[in-house]
Design an enzyme around this catalytic site. Structure first.
Site, PDB file in Angstrom:
ATOM      1  CG  ASN A  17      58.011  65.717  21.885  1.00 35.83           C
ATOM      2  OD1 ASN A  17      58.683  64.203  21.432  1.00 35.83           O
ATOM      3  ND2 ASN A  17      58.400  66.141  22.227  1.00 35.83           N
ATOM      4  CG  HIS A  61      37.404  49.428  29.212  1.00 34.78           C
ATOM      5  ND1 HIS A  61      37.446  48.248  28.440  1.00 34.78           N
ATOM      6  CD2 HIS A  61      38.505  50.486  29.068  1.00 34.78           C
ATOM      7  CE1 HIS A  61      39.009  48.084  27.788  1.00 34.78           C
ATOM      8  NE2 HIS A  61      39.691  49.459  27.904  1.00 34.78           N
TER       9      HIS A  61
END
Length: 182
Positions: free
Chosen positions: A76, A107
Site C-alpha cells: 500500500n 546510522h
C-alpha cells in the site's frame, strides 16, 4: 476501480518491470513508486503496488543488497523498504500504508557503535498493518499479523497477532491449512 483504471495499472506495472532486476507475470502499479536499485529487486507474479497518494519507495543500497517479493504481494501507499543486505517477502503478503521495513541501522548511535545489516524475512500469508516499522534482523512467521502502529524489533512466531512498541504477542491465531488471507 474502473476497467480503464485496471488497464492503466497493468500498463504502469509493465513499465515497473524495467526498473526491477526480475519480475513475474502481471505486476500492477497504481500511483508512484520510487526505485533506487544498486543491488537486485526481484518480484514474483502479481505484485501489486498502490503508490497513491504517497509514493512507495524501494531502495537497495549496494551491489550485494537484494529485495525479493513472492507471489501475490500487495504493497500500500507510503511503504518504504530500505535494503543494505536482504529483505525477503513471501507469498500472499499484505503490507499496510506508511510501513517502513529496514534491514540496517544505517546510522551510528555513538562512537562505539557499528553499522549492522541483518536480513529481514516476512514469511507467507502475513499481514502488516498501517504505520508499522519492521527492523533489522527480524523474521515474521507464516500467517502472522502485525497490528497497526507496531514496531517489530524481535522475531515473530507463526500464527500470532502482535501489537505495540515494541511488538508483543497478544493473541494466537487459528489458521486452517492452506487458508490464504483475502
Amino acid at each position: 476501480m474502473t476497467v480503464v483504471d485496471k488497464a492503466f495499472a497493468v500498463t504502469k506495472g509493465s513499465l515497473l518491470k524495467f526498473k526491477l532486476s526480475k519480475s513475474g507475470k502481471l505486476p500492477r502499479l497504481r500511483g508512484g513508486c520510487s526505485v533506487k536499485s544498486q543491488g537486485q529487486i526481484v518480484a514474483g507474479d502479481n505484485l501489486s503496488i498502490t503508490g497513491r497518494p504517497i509514493k512507495v519507495s524501494l531502495n537497495t543500497e549496494n551491489k550485494e543488497s537484494k529485495i525479493v517479493f513472492g507471489n501475490n504481494v500487495f504493497i500500500n501507499y507510503g511503504v518504504d523498504i530500505g535494503c543494505a543486505r536482504s529483505v525477503r517477502i513471501g507469498d500472499n503478503v499484505k503490507i499496510g500504508p506508511l510501513t517502513n521495513i529496514i534491514d540496517s541501522n544505517y546510522h551510528l548511535v555513538d562512537s562505539n557503535d557499528s553499522l549492522k545489516s541483518e536480513q529481514v524475512v516476512i514469511e507467507n500469508n502475513v499481514w502488516i498493518g498501517r504505520g508499522c516499522s519492521i527492523l533489522s534482523g527480524v523474521t515474521i512467521g507464516e500467517n502472522s499479523v502485525v497490528a497497526a502502529g507496531s514496531v517489530v524489533n524481535k522475531n515473530v512466531p507463526p500464527n500470532v497477532l502482535v501489537a505495540g512498541s515494541p511488538a508483543k504477542i497478544v493473541k494466537n491465531l487459528e489458521i486452517k491449512d492452506g487458508w490464504i488471507r483475502d
